[in-house]
Design an enzyme around this catalytic site. Structure first.
Site, PDB file in Angstrom:
ATOM      1  N   GLN A 136     -38.863  -5.704 -19.219  1.00  0.00           N
ATOM      2  CA  GLN A 136     -38.757  -4.987 -20.476  1.00  0.00           C
ATOM      3  C   GLN A 136     -38.250  -5.314 -21.689  1.00  0.00           C
ATOM      4  O   GLN A 136     -38.815  -5.037 -22.780  1.00  0.00           O
ATOM      5  CB  GLN A 136     -37.960  -3.625 -20.156  1.00  0.00           C
ATOM      6  N   TYR A 141     -39.469  -8.754 -26.894  1.00  0.00           N
ATOM      7  CA  TYR A 141     -39.611 -10.014 -27.641  1.00  0.00           C
ATOM      8  C   TYR A 141     -40.991 -10.372 -27.829  1.00  0.00           C
ATOM      9  O   TYR A 141     -41.224 -11.133 -28.914  1.00  0.00           O
ATOM     10  CB  TYR A 141     -38.762 -11.196 -26.843  1.00  0.00           C
TER      11      TYR A 141
HETATM   12  C1  LIG Z   1     -34.209  -3.677 -26.556  1.00  0.00           C
HETATM   13  C2  LIG Z   1     -33.492  -3.119 -27.634  1.00  0.00           C
HETATM   14  C3  LIG Z   1     -32.664  -4.136 -28.396  1.00  0.00           C
HETATM   15  C4  LIG Z   1     -34.473  -2.373 -28.704  1.00  0.00           C
HETATM   16  O1  LIG Z   1     -33.798  -1.855 -29.940  1.00  0.00           O
HETATM   17  P1  LIG Z   1     -34.108  -0.441 -30.663  1.00  0.00           P
HETATM   18  O2  LIG Z   1     -33.384  -0.477 -31.790  1.00  0.00           O
HETATM   19  O3  LIG Z   1     -34.533   0.403 -29.782  1.00  0.00           O
HETATM   20  O4  LIG Z   1     -35.746  -1.305 -30.851  1.00  0.00           O
HETATM   21  P2  LIG Z   1     -36.733  -1.007 -32.472  1.00  0.00           P
HETATM   22  O5  LIG Z   1     -36.452   0.515 -32.870  1.00  0.00           O
HETATM   23  O6  LIG Z   1     -35.985  -1.884 -33.246  1.00  0.00           O
HETATM   24  O7  LIG Z   1     -37.941  -1.321 -31.955  1.00  0.00           O
HETATM   25  C5  LIG Z   1     -38.645  -2.073 -32.553  1.00  0.00           C
HETATM   26  C6  LIG Z   1     -40.040  -2.362 -32.107  1.00  0.00           C
HETATM   27  O8  LIG Z   1     -39.993  -2.829 -30.844  1.00  0.00           O
HETATM   28  C7  LIG Z   1     -40.767  -2.044 -30.000  1.00  0.00           C
HETATM   29  N1  LIG Z   1     -40.064  -2.080 -28.839  1.00  0.00           N
HETATM   30  C8  LIG Z   1     -38.881  -1.705 -28.523  1.00  0.00           C
HETATM   31  N2  LIG Z   1     -38.625  -2.030 -27.251  1.00  0.00           N
HETATM   32  C9  LIG Z   1     -39.621  -2.455 -26.725  1.00  0.00           C
HETATM   33  C10 LIG Z   1     -39.964  -2.925 -25.172  1.00  0.00           C
HETATM   34  N3  LIG Z   1     -39.134  -2.845 -24.256  1.00  0.00           N
HETATM   35  N4  LIG Z   1     -41.281  -3.397 -25.151  1.00  0.00           N
HETATM   36  C11 LIG Z   1     -42.125  -3.575 -26.269  1.00  0.00           C
HETATM   37  N5  LIG Z   1     -41.955  -3.238 -27.372  1.00  0.00           N
HETATM   38  C12 LIG Z   1     -40.706  -2.745 -27.700  1.00  0.00           C
HETATM   39  C13 LIG Z   1     -40.761  -0.762 -30.581  1.00  0.00           C
HETATM   40  O9  LIG Z   1     -41.765   0.141 -30.142  1.00  0.00           O
HETATM   41  C14 LIG Z   1     -40.699  -0.914 -32.225  1.00  0.00           C
HETATM   42  O10 LIG Z   1     -42.323  -1.444 -32.404  1.00  0.00           O
HETATM   43  P3  LIG Z   1     -42.879  -1.235 -34.059  1.00  0.00           P
HETATM   44  O11 LIG Z   1     -41.836  -2.027 -34.773  1.00  0.00           O
HETATM   45  O12 LIG Z   1     -44.166  -1.880 -33.856  1.00  0.00           O
HETATM   46  O13 LIG Z   1     -42.644   0.108 -34.277  1.00  0.00           O
HETATM   47  C15 LIG Z   1     -32.675  -1.844 -27.028  1.00  0.00           C
HETATM   48  O14 LIG Z   1     -33.559  -0.967 -26.529  1.00  0.00           O
HETATM   49  C16 LIG Z   1     -31.477  -2.371 -26.034  1.00  0.00           C
HETATM   50  O15 LIG Z   1     -30.215  -2.475 -26.564  1.00  0.00           O
HETATM   51  N6  LIG Z   1     -31.830  -2.320 -24.780  1.00  0.00           N
HETATM   52  C17 LIG Z   1     -30.823  -2.669 -23.862  1.00  0.00           C
HETATM   53  C18 LIG Z   1     -30.571  -4.084 -24.033  1.00  0.00           C
HETATM   54  C19 LIG Z   1     -31.523  -5.019 -23.930  1.00  0.00           C
HETATM   55  O16 LIG Z   1     -32.508  -4.995 -23.291  1.00  0.00           O
HETATM   56  N7  LIG Z   1     -31.453  -6.114 -24.912  1.00  0.00           N
HETATM   57  C20 LIG Z   1     -32.310  -7.082 -25.024  1.00  0.00           C
HETATM   58  C21 LIG Z   1     -32.427  -8.467 -24.602  1.00  0.00           C
HETATM   59  S1  LIG Z   1     -31.352  -8.918 -23.246  1.00  0.00           S
END
Ligand SMILES: CC(C)(COP(=O)(O)OP(=O)(O)OC[C@H]1O[C@@H](n2cnc3c(N)ncnc32)[C@H](O)[C@@H]1OP(=O)(O)O)[C@@H](O)C(=O)NCCC(=O)NCCS
Length: 166
Positions: A136, A141
């Site tokens: 996910q 990314y």
């Molecule tokens: C992943 C994470 C950092 C995303 O943060 P967020 O603030 O909810 O994401 P955003 O609102 O900035 O999303 C930005 C874009 O990414 C997309 N997006 C978010 N999560 C996504 C996913 N898992 N898969 C695909 N796209 C995704 C959104 O739809 C959005 O798209 P758009 O700009 O075209 O509208 C957050 O969910 C998180 O902290 N997750 C737990 C920790 C984690 O997984 N960290 C990642 C690296 S280890």
């Protein structure tokens, strides 16, 4: 890009409020609460936080120097690089957004901030690499244009030459 008024700054040792941070991923929360200060002191990582107007931590990411074996990069990029065994990189080791602020563009804004910061560092670095914790996270990314390293779908990179400096 984030619509809410967040300020992104280096984590201050005295930052209150870390105990409230809840990304839904306990390992990322524990790291911010218990380990990051020591890593900063030892220069193992730098940490940047998104703060609300009230000073609450809404998200964070870490950066550190790294290197990528040249064979891990795709041929199209390798052709533009010297034939060293590995090339310098910046690793975004962790990225997390508090559940209260998810879906508002903050994760994307932190990623863009990290890319600009990495592109602006006056040390050679060819790519920003990230270690996605699961599929996910890798999808997040990929959505932002990252490319998976040939041998490992959970390690992704973006060439810094394509990122404008801050
Ligand atoms: C992943 C994470 C950092 C995303 O943060 P967020 O603030 O909810 O994401 P955003 O609102 O900035 O999303 C930005 C874009 O990414 C997309 N997006 C978010 N999560 C996504 C996913 N898992 N898969 C695909 N796209 C995704 C959104 O739809 C959005 O798209 P758009 O700009 O075209 O509208 C957050 O969910 C998180 O902290 N997750 C737990 C920790 C984690 O997984 N960290 C990642 C690296 S280890």
């Amino acid at each position: 890009m984030s619509r809410a008024p967040f300020r992104i700054a280096a984590l201050d040792a005295g930052e209150r409020d870390r105990s409230r941070f809840d990304s839904g991923t306990p390992a990322l929360d524990r790291y911010l609460k218990e380990q990051v200060s020591q890593d900063i002191r030892r220069r193992v990582a730098a940490c940047f936080v998104a703060l609300t107007d009230e000073g609450r931590i809404a998200g964070y990411y870490t950066l550190a120097a790294a290197s990528v074996p040249l064979p891990d990069l795709p041929e199209a990029l390798r052709r533009k690089l010297p034939r060293y065994p590995s090339v310098p990189a910046i690793r975004m080791g962790r990225l997390a957004v508090d559940v209260a602020f998810k879906g508002q563009g903050l994760g994307g804004a932190l990623l863009v901030n990290a890319l600009h910061r990495a592109a602006g560092i006056e040390v050679g670095a060819v790519v920003l690499i990230v270690d996605a914790k699961d599929e996910q996270a890798a999808a997040f990314y990929l959505h932002h244009g990252f490319i998976a390293i040939t041998a490992s779908p959970l390690t992704l990179f973006l060439p810094l030459a394509s990122v404008s400096r801050p």
